[in-house]
Write a protein that holds these residues in place. Structure first.
Motif, PDB file in Angstrom:
ATOM      1  N   UNK A   1      -7.341   2.876  -5.270  1.00 30.08           N
ATOM      2  CA  UNK A   1      -6.568   3.393  -4.146  1.00 30.08           C
ATOM      3  C   UNK A   1      -7.249   4.569  -3.477  1.00 30.08           C
TER       4      UNK A   1
ATOM      5  N   UNK B   1       2.207   6.460   7.012  1.00 28.70           N
ATOM      6  CA  UNK B   1       1.121   6.851   6.108  1.00 28.70           C
ATOM      7  C   UNK B   1       0.745   8.315   6.296  1.00 28.70           C
TER       8      UNK B   1
ATOM      9  N   UNK C   1       1.467   6.860  -6.943  1.00 28.71           N
ATOM     10  CA  UNK C   1       0.488   7.843  -7.404  1.00 28.71           C
ATOM     11  C   UNK C   1       0.938   9.276  -7.147  1.00 28.71           C
ATOM     12  N   UNK C   2       1.589   9.475  -6.041  1.00 33.79           N
ATOM     13  CA  UNK C   2       2.057  10.820  -5.739  1.00 33.79           C
ATOM     14  C   UNK C   2       2.997  11.318  -6.831  1.00 33.79           C
ATOM     15  N   UNK C   3       3.977  10.481  -7.171  1.00 33.39           N
ATOM     16  CA  UNK C   3       4.973  10.937  -8.140  1.00 33.39           C
ATOM     17  C   UNK C   3       4.446  10.948  -9.553  1.00 33.39           C
TER      18      UNK C   3
ATOM     19  N   UNK D   1       0.838  -1.200   0.000  1.00 34.07           N
ATOM     20  CA  UNK D   1       0.000   0.000   0.000  1.00 34.07           C
ATOM     21  C   UNK D   1       0.873   1.249   0.000  1.00 34.07           C
ATOM     22  N   UNK D   2       1.936   1.176   0.762  1.00 33.96           N
ATOM     23  CA  UNK D   2       2.845   2.312   0.818  1.00 33.96           C
ATOM     24  C   UNK D   2       3.448   2.586  -0.566  1.00 33.96           C
TER      25      UNK D   2
ATOM     26  N   UNK E   1      12.689   2.890   0.365  1.00 33.87           N
ATOM     27  CA  UNK E   1      11.811   2.394   1.421  1.00 33.87           C
ATOM     28  C   UNK E   1      12.139   0.949   1.761  1.00 33.87           C
TER      29      UNK E   1
ATOM     30  N   UNK F   1       2.072   1.940  -3.373  1.00 28.85           N
ATOM     31  CA  UNK F   1       1.031   2.544  -4.203  1.00 28.85           C
ATOM     32  C   UNK F   1       0.962   4.049  -3.949  1.00 28.85           C
ATOM     33  N   UNK F   2       1.063   4.416  -2.684  1.00 29.22           N
ATOM     34  CA  UNK F   2       1.045   5.831  -2.322  1.00 29.22           C
ATOM     35  C   UNK F   2       2.142   6.592  -3.056  1.00 29.22           C
ATOM     36  N   UNK F   3       3.354   6.069  -2.969  1.00 31.83           N
ATOM     37  CA  UNK F   3       4.495   6.725  -3.596  1.00 31.83           C
ATOM     38  C   UNK F   3       4.276   6.826  -5.100  1.00 31.83           C
TER      39      UNK F   3
ATOM     40  N   UNK G   1       1.469  11.883 -10.277  1.00 29.46           N
ATOM     41  CA  UNK G   1       0.792  13.179 -10.333  1.00 29.46           C
ATOM     42  C   UNK G   1       1.798  14.312 -10.448  1.00 29.46           C
ATOM     43  N   UNK G   2       2.886  14.184  -9.704  1.00 24.74           N
ATOM     44  CA  UNK G   2       3.893  15.229  -9.727  1.00 24.74           C
ATOM     45  C   UNK G   2       4.491  15.368 -11.123  1.00 24.74           C
TER      46      UNK G   2
ATOM     47  N   UNK H   1      13.854  10.210   1.574  1.00 25.78           N
ATOM     48  CA  UNK H   1      12.550  10.867   1.488  1.00 25.78           C
ATOM     49  C   UNK H   1      12.328  11.466   0.104  1.00 25.78           C
TER      50      UNK H   1
ATOM     51  N   UNK I   1      -4.969  12.622  -6.478  1.00 24.37           N
ATOM     52  CA  UNK I   1      -3.902  12.023  -7.293  1.00 24.37           C
ATOM     53  C   UNK I   1      -4.068  10.512  -7.426  1.00 24.37           C
ATOM     54  N   UNK I   2      -4.905   9.908  -6.568  1.00 25.48           N
ATOM     55  CA  UNK I   2      -5.030   8.446  -6.628  1.00 25.48           C
ATOM     56  C   UNK I   2      -6.112   8.020  -7.610  1.00 25.48           C
TER      57      UNK I   2
ATOM     58  N   UNK J   1       1.069  20.614  -8.155  1.00 23.36           N
ATOM     59  CA  UNK J   1       0.792  19.186  -8.180  1.00 23.36           C
ATOM     60  C   UNK J   1      -0.697  19.002  -8.380  1.00 23.36           C
ATOM     61  N   UNK J   2      -1.054  18.358  -9.486  1.00 24.34           N
ATOM     62  CA  UNK J   2      -2.441  18.037  -9.763  1.00 24.34           C
ATOM     63  C   UNK J   2      -3.357  19.253  -9.644  1.00 24.34           C
TER      64      UNK J   2
ATOM     65  N   UNK K   1       1.457  11.122   3.928  1.00 21.09           N
ATOM     66  CA  UNK K   1       0.724  11.343   2.689  1.00 21.09           C
ATOM     67  C   UNK K   1      -0.567  12.101   2.907  1.00 21.09           C
TER      68      UNK K   1
END
Lengths: 270, 313, 272
Positions: free
Chosen positions: C211, C196, A41-43, A34-35, A71, A37-39, A45-46, A194, C206-207, C64-65, C199
């Motif tokens: 997710x 977590x 989607x964040x990047x 899950x973590x 990580x 996945x977070x990374x 989007x970035x 980070x 963004x997801x 961002x987005x 975030x």
């Protein structure tokens, strides 16, 4: 010979112990996914917002691989030495350790080695494979894997030495949480775990280059991704050499500090 | 007199994962669903009257702590019924805890960083103790034991003895009907043990508090308990007056003889079966006896005989 | 008689007990000055590190987005404030697994007060206040730059949404901590849950579908800052979930509390 056996005995014991964490393993794997996945989607989007594919020499995939493996390395390398030592000091157990024939610093290293082997197999390798498959060949697969393995091993020793340099502070203060958080924050930020060091502004990057922290995350990951000229001997050897130098310097400093700090126990009688 | 605790045919089982030895074993464990049932308490019935001090004895792992955890409402019995002050502890833990006090030896329940008096005040508020009753209790404490040196000391700075003392005082503070003491004197020096025994005895006498005591120290038993209950492997194997115990083993004597080489030989003799003079005569055949002592059997030896021999009474 | 006593232990009773414990705890903390200084320093440093990461990110990527610098800053400040209560009031969750493992946890079960309250009340973490100050400053700065009107209504909304947003993180940590009643190395679960929170400061938009569902309903970090902030950031287009977040927060917290208490009841207390 006997000392090698003694050490492998500790390794085996550590492996056995971490295998007994049955459910915990599954939970850790799941949470890591899950973590990731977070990374991701964040990047994604970035990068989507930036309009270009390459920022500071890093493609989206490069950044992803870099951060996810950072990580994974974090999970793999994570030692709770500061906590362990603080608890051992507060309970007086440390005296027992000092009586053992193996030197305490060595003892800690080898008793962690088992769980390190396990977390390498259980979390690092699966993560690595998942990343390699998902990014469809963005990880170069060649000699760099071997250099990466060497660099990772050196990173492990550097990280252990940083821990061992910080942990004896527990002999001076009971503020374990404080010490640990300061250490972790500094290491994670300045090592590139980070946010990749490639994104750091010029001035900050120059400072970071002279600190040991990048030897833990940034160097192995650069070696893996063949960045910064590490795909040639001229680039690789100085990188590994720098790690080796930090291993030695930190180990000497750690030893000096430990020897000094441990006198407090003998003086105060625990 | 009425009952403080009634236990009827109480059993407690735990499910424990069967762990295998070594590296290969723990890989098996990763996938196995191989559980074994541990019978911690097996069909124990017990009645404790109000105001009694009973010694709840047994070797390590006999099920003493499990019983106490059931009586305090922390664990639910697998089978059987428990009533403590007329309440079912597990169903009504909060109401039950109103009227009990608990001390687990070596495991302080007080606020680690607070001076004792502040812990007392917090407990006073938590248990909704009237100010007058609280002051009376402090007065009683002062009359029984010298509390001034520890009253303003944080628990973390106390010696083990002082901590135990504090915990016992805290357990009695809201004047509960029953106090459970789990090995209260473990690890303490002789004089601290004596002080703690006096304190318990004093509080029991003035407040008529029921005390259920587990211990491995027969000194505690001799000083405090008139009745003892012994369990072994989860089963109750003895429940009667301590005097009865001594009467039962009353015909036993310990005969100590100093032989010609100045060594002491010890023999436990059941007088109803063997004649003391006969043993002496037998011994004299092989060695000259320089000195003789004949002693009553001690509680410790009696208990040991019960542990070893299983059913004693 | 038991009934009447229990009635006496109502909300006000717990508030007064908490106040007393807190006061005593603060008094005793004053005697560990070195610890206090180091911990506060550590806390300031983590916040600073988070801020530096944030600045580095915006140094490379201007938006961002669709969220520009000041909107992101607003989200960031919001998350810092919302993450303060879990740090200040619920920090003892980190000790739960050690106490359960060693058997010391049993002491919380012998008092006639709520076990969860008793356990949680034991630790108040002063250093969280530094994070609060940091977050508040960022929040106000961003608020002013975005140009959100300052009225009684917006302020009341801000207070309500900040408090309820904080319930999500508290609940997450309750769930994570309570896993120690069932699994051995629950430390990892806590560490991961705690990570977590990093975030929370990014827009959940963004997801993708799966997710976004996970981070909305299963591990609801999107509620720690994103959904409630939309009330202020896009006042003309606030999704229903944002308005519902106080309700969902309360429910989620209640569930985590029930889970925690279930752990207490199911645990064997064999650790002795």
């Amino acid at each position: 010979m006997t000392s090698v056996r003694k050490m492998t005995a500790l390794t085996r014991a550590g492996i056995t112990e971490s295998l007994q964490f049955r459910l915990g393993t599954a939970v850790t794997l799941f949470a890591n996914l899950i973590y990731l996945a977070l990374v991701y989607y964040l990047w994604k989007a970035i990068y989507a917002s930036s309009g270009t594919d390459v920022v500071n020499g890093m493609t989206f995939y490069d950044t992803m691989i870099y951060l996810i493996l950072a990580t994974a390395i974090f999970n793999f390398l994570e030692m709770f030495i500061v906590w362990d030592m603080s608890r051992a000091i507060q309970s007086g157990e440390i005296i027992m350790h000092l009586l053992k024939p193996m030197r305490y610093r060595k003892y800690i290293f080898w008793s962690y080695s088992g769980s390190l082997v396990m977390s390498f197999v259980q979390t690092f390798i699966p993560t690595f494979l998942v990343v390699a498959i998902i990014t469809r060949g963005a990880i170069p697969m060649g000699w760099n894997l071997l250099s990466f393995a060497v660099s990772l091993l050196l990173a492990l020793v550097v990280n252990y030495n940083i821990e061992m340099l910080v942990a004896p502070i527990c002999l001076y203060t009971e503020s374990t949480w404080g010490i640990n958080i300061v250490k972790e924050t500094i290491v994670l930020l300045l090592s590139g775990a980070t946010i990749p060091l490639a994104f750091f502004p010029e001035g900050l990057r120059r400072v970071v280059d002279y600190l040991p922290f990048r030897a833990v995350y940034d160097i192995p990951l650069r070696v893996l991704l063949k960045k910064g000229g590490t795909d040639t001997w001229q680039g690789l050897l100085p990188a590994l050499g720098l790690q080796l130098v930090w291993c030695i310097v930190l180990s000497i400093l750690g030893n000096l500090f430990w020897n000094r700090a441990v006198k407090r126990i003998t003086v105060n009688g625990g | 007199m009425s009952e403080a605790v009634v236990m009827k045919n109480v059993s407690k089982q735990f499910k424990v994962l069967n762990r295998h030895e070594g590296l290969k074993g723990s890989i098996q464990d990763l996938f196995s669903r191989d559980y074994k049932i541990v019978q911690a308490v097996n069909d124990v019935s017990l009645t404790v009257m109000k105001g009694e001090i009973i010694g709840y004895l047994g070797p390590n792992g006999a099920g003493k702590s499990t019983t106490i955890k059931m009586m305090t409402g922390v664990l639910e019995p697998t089978e059987g019924e428990i009533l403590v002050n007329g309440l079912v502890p597990y169903k009504d833990r909060t109401a039950n805890s109103e009227n009990i006090g608990v001390v687990f030896g070596q495991r302080s329940q007080l606020w680690w960083n607070l001076p004792l008096i502040e812990s007392f005040k917090l407990l006073r508020d938590i248990y909704l103790v009237e100010e007058k009753d609280y002051q009376d209790m402090l007065e009683l404490y002062r009359s029984l034991v010298d509390i001034e040196p520890i009253l303003h000391k944080p628990v973390r700075q106390m010696s083990l003895g002082q901590r135990t003392l504090s915990d016992i005082l805290a357990a009695f503070l809201h004047n509960p009907g029953i106090v459970f003491l789990d090995e209260p004197t473990i690890g303490l020096d002789v004089s601290m043990k004596a002080r703690i025994r006096e304190l318990i005895l004093g509080l029991n006498e003035v407040k008529k508090t029921t005390v259920i005591l587990t211990t491995h120290d027969m000194g505690d038993v001799d000083a405090l308990c008139r009745r003892i209950v012994i369990i072994d492997e989860g089963k109750k194997i003895y429940d009667n007056d301590i005097d009865h115990l001594k009467n039962y083993f009353g015909s036993y004597r310990t005969l100590r003889m100093r032989l010609s080489d100045d060594s002491w030989v010890e023999k436990v003799i059941d007088e109803s079966k063997t004649d003391v003079m006969h043993v002496i005569a037998e011994t004299q055949k092989t060695s000259r006896i320089k000195d003789i002592r004949l002693e009553e059997i001690s509680t410790e030896e009696v208990i040991r005989k019960i542990y070893e021999g299983g059913q004693g009474a | 008689m038991e009934k009447s006593l229990r009635q006496k232990r109502g909300f006000l009773f717990y508030v007064s007990i908490y106040k007393k414990i807190l006061l005593q705890d603060l008094k005793s903390k004053m005697s560990f000055r070195a610890d206090f200084i180091i911990s506060t320093f550590g806390m300031v440093l983590t916040n600073l590190s988070g801020f530096v990461t944030f600045m580095i990110l915006f140094h490379n990527f201007p938006s961002i987005n669709g969220w520009d610098y000041h909107h992101m800053l607003f989200l960031y400040g919001f998350s810092l404030i919302a993450l303060t209560p879990v740090q200040c009031f619920f920090d003892n969750n980190w000790n739960l697994r050690f106490m359960v493992r060693s058997g010391d946890f049993i002491k919380y079960c012998f008092r006639p007060i709520n076990v969860f309250f008793y356990f949680i009340s034991e630790v108040f973490d002063v250093k969280g206040l530094g994070q609060f100050a940091f977050g508040l400053a960022t929040f106000i700065y961003a608020w002013a730059h975005i140009g959100i009107p300052v009225t009684a209504v917006t302020i009341a909304e801000a207070v309500l949404f900040l408090i309820t947003a904080s319930l999500f993180m508290i609940a997450l940590m309750n769930f994570a901590a309570a896993t120690c009643f069932w699994i051995i190395n629950s430390g990892y679960v806590m560490v991961i849950m705690f990570r977590f929170k990093d975030f929370a400061k990014y827009p959940a938009s963004i997801f993708n579908g799966v997710f976004r569902f996970i981070f909305t309903f299963l591990i609801p970090i999107a509620f720690v800052a994103y959904y409630p902030s939309l009330v202020f950031v896009t006042p003309d287009n606030v999704p229903l979930l944002s308005w519902l977040s106080p309700l969902i927060g309360a429910l989620f917290f209640w569930l985590s509390y029930k889970f925690w208490m279930l752990g207490v009841r199911k645990y064997d207390f064999t650790g002795s």
